[in-house]
Design an enzyme around this catalytic site. Sequence first.
Site, mmCIF file in Angstrom:
data_model
loop_
_atom_site.group_PDB
_atom_site.id
_atom_site.type_symbol
_atom_site.label_atom_id
_atom_site.label_comp_id
_atom_site.label_asym_id
_atom_site.label_seq_id
_atom_site.Cartn_x
_atom_site.Cartn_y
_atom_site.Cartn_z
ATOM 1 C CB CYS A 1 -12.086 9.135 96.273
ATOM 2 S SG CYS A 1 -12.024 8.141 97.750
ATOM 3 N NE ARG B 1 -15.115 9.179 90.744
ATOM 4 C CZ ARG B 1 -14.689 8.524 89.673
ATOM 5 N NH1 ARG B 1 -15.166 8.857 88.498
ATOM 6 N NH2 ARG B 1 -13.819 7.559 89.766
ATOM 7 C CD1 TRP C 1 -18.982 6.966 99.315
ATOM 8 C CD2 TRP C 1 -17.858 5.176 100.006
ATOM 9 N NE1 TRP C 1 -19.891 6.029 99.714
ATOM 10 C CE2 TRP C 1 -19.232 4.924 100.144
ATOM 11 C CE3 TRP C 1 -16.963 4.183 100.381
ATOM 12 C CZ2 TRP C 1 -19.731 3.733 100.633
ATOM 13 C CZ3 TRP C 1 -17.462 2.995 100.880
ATOM 14 C CH2 TRP C 1 -18.832 2.780 101.000
ATOM 15 C CG ASN D 1 -10.177 7.077 92.992
ATOM 16 O OD1 ASN D 1 -10.663 6.314 93.819
ATOM 17 N ND2 ASN D 1 -10.566 7.099 91.730
ATOM 18 N N GLY D 2 -8.396 5.301 95.282
ATOM 19 C CA GLY D 2 -7.941 3.909 95.202
ATOM 20 C C GLY D 2 -7.505 3.424 96.570
ATOM 21 C CD GLU E 1 -32.043 -2.653 87.343
ATOM 22 O OE1 GLU E 1 -31.249 -3.324 88.004
ATOM 23 O OE2 GLU E 1 -31.895 -1.431 87.159
ATOM 24 C CE LYS F 1 -31.946 1.140 89.726
ATOM 25 N NZ LYS F 1 -31.146 0.279 88.917
ATOM 26 C CD GLU G 1 -29.642 1.292 93.065
ATOM 27 O OE1 GLU G 1 -28.452 1.323 93.368
ATOM 28 O OE2 GLU G 1 -30.028 1.081 91.897
ATOM 29 C CG HIS H 1 -40.734 -23.977 95.295
ATOM 30 N ND1 HIS H 1 -41.111 -25.302 95.417
ATOM 31 C CD2 HIS H 1 -40.963 -23.647 93.997
ATOM 32 C CE1 HIS H 1 -41.525 -25.758 94.241
ATOM 33 N NE2 HIS H 1 -41.444 -24.765 93.362
ATOM 34 C CE LYS I 1 -24.052 6.043 87.439
ATOM 35 N NZ LYS I 1 -25.286 5.250 87.415
HETATM 36 O O1 M6R Z 1 -20.868 0.823 86.180
HETATM 37 P P1 M6R Z 1 -21.362 -0.581 86.245
HETATM 38 O O2 M6R Z 1 -22.480 -0.852 85.331
HETATM 39 O O3 M6R Z 1 -20.262 -1.600 86.080
HETATM 40 O O4 M6R Z 1 -21.906 -0.729 87.726
HETATM 41 C C1 M6R Z 1 -22.354 -1.944 88.229
HETATM 42 C C2 M6R Z 1 -23.128 -1.729 89.516
HETATM 43 O O5 M6R Z 1 -22.304 -1.182 90.494
HETATM 44 C C3 M6R Z 1 -24.340 -0.817 89.303
HETATM 45 O O6 M6R Z 1 -25.203 -1.314 88.322
HETATM 46 C C4 M6R Z 1 -25.107 -0.653 90.624
HETATM 47 O O7 M6R Z 1 -25.712 -1.854 90.996
HETATM 48 C C5 M6R Z 1 -26.149 0.455 90.486
HETATM 49 N N1 M6R Z 1 -26.216 1.205 91.700
HETATM 50 C C6 M6R Z 1 -27.507 -0.059 90.207
HETATM 51 O O8 M6R Z 1 -28.441 0.960 90.106
#
Ligand code: M6R
Length: 647
Positions: free
Chosen positions: A33, A58, A118, A144-145, A517, A521, A524, A540, A642
């Site tokens: 949040c 966020r 959130w 938040n938390g 990676e 992408k 997500e 395999h 985020k």
């Molecule tokens: O802020 P951080 O780099 O610690 O975040 C780690 C992951 O949460 C972040 O990389 C997440 O996987 C992203 N959505 C990837 O695009």
Amino acid sequence: MDGARVYKNKNALFIYIRCCLDACLICLVVNMCGIIGYIGNDNGIEVVFNGLIRLEYRGYDSVGIGFKDKKGKIKAVKSVGRIQRSDVAPGMPNLEEKIKENGRFKFDSQIVIGHTRWATHGAPSERNAHPHVSMSGRFAIVHNGIIENYYTLKKELVDKGYKFSSETDSEVIAHLIDYFYNGDFVEAVRKTLTKLDGAYSFLVISEVDDFIIGAKKGSPLCVGIGNDEIIISSDEMPFVDRTKKVIYLNDNELIIAYFNGNYDVKSFEGIDIEKEIKGVPYDIEAITKAGYKHFMLKEIHEQPTTVKNAFISRVDHLDTMVRDNFPNLPRNINRVIYLGCGTSLYAGMVGMYITERYAHVPSRSEYASEFIYRDPVIFRNDVCIALSQSGETADTKEALKIVKDKGAYVAGIVNTVGSQIARLAGKGMYLHAGPEIGVASTKAFTSQIIAINLFNMLLIDDDDYRQSIINEMKRLPNKIKDVFNNEDYIRDIAPMIARYKNFLYLGRDINYPVALEGALKMKEIAYIHAEGYSSGEMKHGPIALVDDNLLSVFIITGGRDIYQKTLNNLLEIKSRNGKVLVITDNVDEMRKYLGNDDYIIKVPNTIPQLTPIINIIPLQLLSYYVADHLGREIDKPRNLAKSVTVE
Ligand code: M6R
């Protein structure tokens, strides 16, 4: 999770408790949040509304503001859905339509708090949205938390006659303050703090006093000090256009913010604390889209600059600047352990390959979320590097605490200045990539790889090696610009690529993390199933997946050995009529093996240590244009946020 229900037999009660625990575990996956509070002479409703928009990145599913009206009464306005009307289809809920009429704000207040929620405890709904107002109506909080002991506290408060109007953990804070209030607002908050377990930051306003109180333990909270106003927020974005003066609260600190820009900071025990005022390290331009359709696209395009920012001031002073970033590095390093989550973890994997191959130091990269539950064996001369864009990721923070407690040498490679991981690590490097707002991490990854290379140069006592890396780093910004020559092609093929239901991303060695990676992408932001795999492992098992619905995305660059081995894997797919997309620096040779319905993207040649930087960029663009073609919410993909600030 209504504890007041009566259960007919023990079995039913047992099932109920199990459900509660399961729900709690699900809830604990993420919480990011955003909170903001304003006290000053302007219309705080407008300041908070605009600030909430800046906190959108966020991740959130509902939103609300709370304020003191002209009669000093507390009001709360909440909505599920989005903050702005323009972000939703006609008729769908949003905060803006509740607080604006004919384009003007309906309310005017100088003491305002706001929240993007959130959902964790309780579904996204208006009643679960913040602020939560105490039963008496005297206090309103945004939080938040997670309050881990909320269930016990809630039971105690219910026994005392308090009625709850939400399913959230946060509401206990408002009622506790009310319960403890005995004429002294600050004292009531302090007593409340002694009751709360968990990680949190919250803001509270009251009918009885004209100030805002903010408290921090575990979740971020910073304070913008304006001329005649104070803005307290989860990060600097909501106030960076109003003031560059910021103080960062530490855990167990609270702030009392008054009119005219005055404030007091105290420990939870009530002891006054002198805080250093720092400067916000970026401008408002850094957090606007600058003409791009999405932040993600803007951030992808920033990479020639952000990559340069990560090395430019450092490479000519490696032995002073970078060494100073890692003071007292052990002489005989036992292992280098890279810790991170998601994209940051994959950058750490790249680090592992570099450290082992070129520094000849044993190395590994670890999912922070697994590492923290493994009781890992750590030695004093292990060097543990936490990687994080946000600097707030709970798992990474926890992993860092563990290795620190076990006596390892710790450092951070972090983008967000002053963030919790940066402070906990105490040493390491900032990326200087500017705020990354798109939820999908892009520019942080490429800058992390620069930082990892710089760190590794300290471990490699070979001037020729260092110079060759530095020379190539200096060429990188232009090489990245060359990658963008493929952008039109990638945009054009995106509709065809979007037809595939499954993707296998395949790479070997240092390109294996790039495959992971690239697949992350695509998953997500385009919501298409994509798996990253070591291309050597493909036969395999995954090769059984090859059919018309699968596109195999190969990353084929690097030394001759790796190149040839990955090419062999590609031919295995081709001989089974599989469709492929290839990222390569050797287009002419590759064409010989590909059919008319395969795709090929040319990247400039570079040294293996930097090749992930070049190779990931077309994959970022590919997922971006596929997601855009499919009409996805690219900057705020569903279910994602985020900063993942809870384990
Ligand atoms: O802020 P951080 O780099 O610690 O975040 C780690 C992951 O949460 C972040 O990389 C997440 O996987 C992203 N959505 C990837 O695009």
